[in-house]
Design a protein around this motif. Sequence first.
Motif, mmCIF file in Angstrom:
data_model
loop_
_atom_site.group_PDB
_atom_site.id
_atom_site.type_symbol
_atom_site.label_atom_id
_atom_site.label_comp_id
_atom_site.label_asym_id
_atom_site.label_seq_id
_atom_site.Cartn_x
_atom_site.Cartn_y
_atom_site.Cartn_z
ATOM 1 N N SER A 107 -1.627 -0.498 3.508
ATOM 2 C CA SER A 107 -1.081 -0.872 4.810
ATOM 3 C C SER A 107 -1.919 -0.358 5.975
ATOM 4 O O SER A 107 -1.662 -0.708 7.123
ATOM 5 C CB SER A 107 0.345 -0.317 4.965
ATOM 6 N N ASP A 138 4.386 -1.253 8.943
ATOM 7 C CA ASP A 138 3.987 -1.376 7.543
ATOM 8 C C ASP A 138 4.165 -0.082 6.761
ATOM 9 O O ASP A 138 3.524 0.108 5.724
ATOM 10 C CB ASP A 138 2.523 -1.819 7.458
ATOM 11 N N VAL A 165 -0.387 3.055 9.337
ATOM 12 C CA VAL A 165 0.712 2.276 8.750
ATOM 13 C C VAL A 165 1.810 2.026 9.779
ATOM 14 O O VAL A 165 2.582 1.080 9.641
ATOM 15 C CB VAL A 165 1.291 2.940 7.484
ATOM 16 N N GLU A 181 8.492 0.135 2.699
ATOM 17 C CA GLU A 181 8.790 -1.038 1.887
ATOM 18 C C GLU A 181 10.279 -0.973 1.555
ATOM 19 O O GLU A 181 10.692 -0.628 0.446
ATOM 20 C CB GLU A 181 7.938 -1.042 0.616
#
Length: 461
Positions: free
Chosen positions: A141, A124, A113, A127
């Motif tokens: 992700s 990623d 990620v 969020e």
Amino acid sequence: MSKPLTAAVLAALLAGCASAPQKPAAPATPYDYTANPYPSTYQRVASPPVLLQHATVLTGTGARLEDADVLLRDGLVVAVGNGLDAPADAVRVDATGRWVTPGIIDVHSHLGVYPSPGTTSHSDGNEATAPVTAQVWAEHSIWPQDPGFHAARAGGVTAMQILPGSANLIGGRGVTLKNVPATTYQGMKFPGAPWGLKMACGENPKRVYGGKGGPSTRMGNIAGFRAAFIEAADYMKKRSAGGKDAEGKRDLKLDSLAGAINGDIRVHNHCYRADEMAIMLDLAKEFGFKIAAFHHGVEAYKIADRLGAEGVCGALWADWWGFKMESFDGIQENILLVDRAKGGCAIVHSDSAEGIQRLNQEAAKVMANARRIGIEVTPEHAIRWLTANPAKSMGIDGMTGTLEPGKQADVVLWNGNPFSSYALADQVYVDGARLYDRRDPSRQAVSDFMLGQGTTPGGVR
């Protein structure tokens, strides 16, 4: 037929219907907060039986065996002991002078990620659009081509929990992976492993959201947690009440929170200060969930007794401290003191694409700092910080983390004492398959991303 007679007949029929036993309604299917539409497709690599012979074996249960053998077959540990017999087709590995341990498990990783190279397009893991984003799943992700997976395998890591970052109060679900080469994350997804739920207290959420409508304070953080779980509790009440409310619109965020309250999703809490960890323990009691582990926990030593009493693990660094105010009061004996408390569950974690390659050396630092103050920690005890304890916190200890018959054959053969500065993983087995061999380039998987770039991060350390 006369009208009075007709009326009498109808009355009798109606009375008969009223008195007839009614078939009970079929019970409604309970709502599943952890339904999995993205199941694991992992398949273990077929391999012959393997007999590792004449090694020093650390079982992960607290035992150390000298001149011992470990037999692997059909993906499982079959036996551990001296002078074991093996099938005729077994691959025999002379491990004289070498050590065997369970595979290392990293409870806190962001590989895939936050992969390498670390570009904005690869960012990623957070969020960072709202303080509570429990609806997101880190697995969506994950980039399986991240070269870090292969470098970690060369360091003896056979499984890891991939977590969202700590920008949010509740950042989303984490996922446990087998550290195997795969094209999709589902090909790495550890079958039967529960999800984790990443939560974060302290500086990060208030720093990220202080200028975006809050929270901007620690009291705002706690209010945000409480509001989220109050909403989840109400959602659960409606789902269990039956009727139209039980069939209302599905809410992915509240599904994750409800799964945590039910104990089906394990809470992993980024938290540094002792006072905040204590508050989070009280918050967990208020809403009926359990914290599996506090991560980073620089001040965990201050509440080690309470962590042990409540069965909460401390997933910690050996010596990271001072990089922000909430991490200022760190000591090098932190893991040691969490470990020594009654019921203590200490874990050495990485939170680093580089540190994950040398978790054995991070544990060795703890042993050295213990020795400095007159406390001797044996290798057979310290290995639990890397294997059995992370497995326990992740809910996979029934499957892996120790070398016991029936457990998955996740095994590392080291060139010597794994807590030496010179220790290297010679061979790494996942479910009994030799997926890494330091002396065999064909067993040093290379990420597709690295092909043609003239380097093999899994083979050169």
